[in-house]
Write an enzyme that holds these catalytic residues in place. Structure first.
Site, short mmCIF file in Angstrom:
data_model
loop_
_atom_site.label_atom_id
_atom_site.label_comp_id
_atom_site.label_asym_id
_atom_site.label_seq_id
_atom_site.Cartn_x
_atom_site.Cartn_y
_atom_site.Cartn_z
N LYS A 227 17.37 2.04 4.89
CA LYS A 227 16.57 3.24 5.16
C LYS A 227 17.34 4.12 6.15
O LYS A 227 17.10 4.07 7.35
CB LYS A 227 15.19 2.88 5.71
CG LYS A 227 14.30 4.09 5.98
CD LYS A 227 12.88 3.70 6.36
CE LYS A 227 12.06 4.96 6.67
NZ LYS A 227 10.63 4.66 6.93
N GLY B 214 11.53 14.12 10.17
CA GLY B 214 11.08 15.39 10.75
C GLY B 214 11.30 16.59 9.85
O GLY B 214 10.99 17.72 10.23
N GLU C 1 17.16 0.00 9.00
CA GLU C 1 16.95 1.42 9.28
C GLU C 1 17.76 1.88 10.49
O GLU C 1 17.28 1.83 11.62
CB GLU C 1 15.46 1.73 9.52
CG GLU C 1 15.20 3.22 9.77
CD GLU C 1 13.74 3.57 9.98
OE1 GLU C 1 13.45 4.76 10.19
OE2 GLU C 1 12.89 2.67 9.94
#
Length: 369
Positions: free
Chosen positions: A237, A281, A195
């Site tokens: 990711k 977000g 990630e």
């Protein structure tokens, strides 16, 4: 040494036999199943406390356990979710009837995973940039997590575009850290999710984000190769390519999708079975629409799916309100978002899950968890 034991001359790494390899490849492939994605429920104790505070619930172990049980026991969750990332506390928790959460998830057809990094620290000499800690005892912890039932892991590296740039130091440090983590995980039987998250913070354009996404992800795969990580037993990711949150210009979902797919086709080998995007977000609905647009661009070399935390859970939290009388409503809210993202993974989402709440931004500047 007998003739049978003699080895061809060459790098020792190519003769290493990993006893977990077949299982890890099968796990990575299962998580990359079309129409399914990952529920990221790995918020640290502090971060889940912030979530619970939004609904006036105390940050205590019984409440954290009740909330995670709500998520994991949602009826038919395995139709849309194939993996769940857990925080260490959650890996060892049990449901109200005494069933370990690992068993609850496995029964639902959801593979348990574990967050293994120990958070970020300031990268000295590179103001505003971060590195991730947790390597020192990672081998010991991974063995313990595998024994407890986890079959994949996650390590989050954080990068930020400042004045249009990410430093070479930050890229190298985070790529190498991700690669070392991945190699350690595979040696202990866990599929590593790699990630490298470029935060949404900034005034930069989509073009600038795409540029740095390519650079960061390419650096990660160079480091993974240098560390002899087996790509078929990994997942990625990444962030989607988006303009910075403070960007004042035009935004377009189709442009986001094209930039994202272009960047990742240039940097992610086809041996990787799945790319599980973070929501970063975005609002619940925005994350779903962007994923749908990505999967509307035709055949991709890998499964392009989701590993969402806030973008799967926000409506669920609001519906629950800490009251188990609202359990059914909360689980229905999770099912709505999970189904919507399942459809988006197939490029078939029609916007039917949209509500005013689901369109509200979940952005937090400098987000940590």
């Amino acid at each position: 040494m007998s003739a049978e034991e003699a080895k061809e001359a060459g790098p020792p790494s190519i003769f290493v036999k990993n006893q977990y390899l077949d299982e890890m490849v099968a796990t990575a492939k299962a998580i990359g199943t079309r129409g399914k994605g990952i529920l990221a429920a790995d918020e640290s104790t502090g971060t889940i406390g912030k979530r619970l505070a939004q609904i006036d619930v105390k940050n205590e172990e019984p409440n954290r356990r009740r909330y995670r049980e709500l998520l994991f026991t949602t009826p038919d969750i395995g139709k849309y979710i194939c993996g769940a990332i857990l925080f260490e506390e959650t890996l060892y928790q049990k449901s109200g009837d005494g069933t370990p959460f690992v068993d609850v998830l496995n029964k639902a057809g959801v593979i348990p995973g574990i967050k293994v990094d120990k958070g970020t620290r300031d990268l000295q000499g590179s103001p505003g940039e971060k590195y991730t800690q947790g390597i020192t005892d990672l081998d010991v912890r991974c063995a313990k997590y595998y024994e407890a039932g986890a079959r994949f892991a996650k390590w989050r590296a954080v990068l930020v575009i400042q004045n249009g740039y990410i430093s070479e130091t930050a890229i190298k440090e985070n790529a190498w850290g991700l690669a070392r983590y991945a190699a350690i995980c595979q040696s202990k039987g866990l599929v590593p999710i790699v990630e490298p998250e470029i935060l949404m913070d900034g005034t930069h354009s989509l073009q600038v984000n795409q540029y740095w996404t390519e650079k960061v992800v390419t650096a990660c795969y160079k480091a993974l190769s240098d560390n002899n990580v087996i790509l078929e037993a990994t997942l990625l990711k990444p962030n989607m390519c988006l303009p910075g949150k403070q960007y004042k210009g035009k935004r377009d979902i189709k442009d986001n999708a094209k930039a994202t797919v272009t960047a990742l086709k240039r940097s992610v080998p086809s041996a990787v079975p799945g790319i599980m995007f973070l929501s970063g977000g975005q609002s619940e609905e925005e994350a779903t629409l962007n994923l749908n647009a990505i999967n509307s661009l035709g055949d991709l070399p890998w499964s392009a799916s989701f590993s969402y935390g806030r973008a799967l859970q926000q409506s669920t939290l609001k519906a629950w309100k800490g009251d188990d009388a609202n359990l059914k409503a909360a689980q229905e809210a999770l099912t709505v978002r999970a189904k919507a993202n399942s459809q988006a993974q197939l490029g078939k989402y029609d916007g039917s899950a949209a509500t005013e709440d689901s369109k509200k931004t979940l952005y937090e500047k400098g987000y940590t968890y």
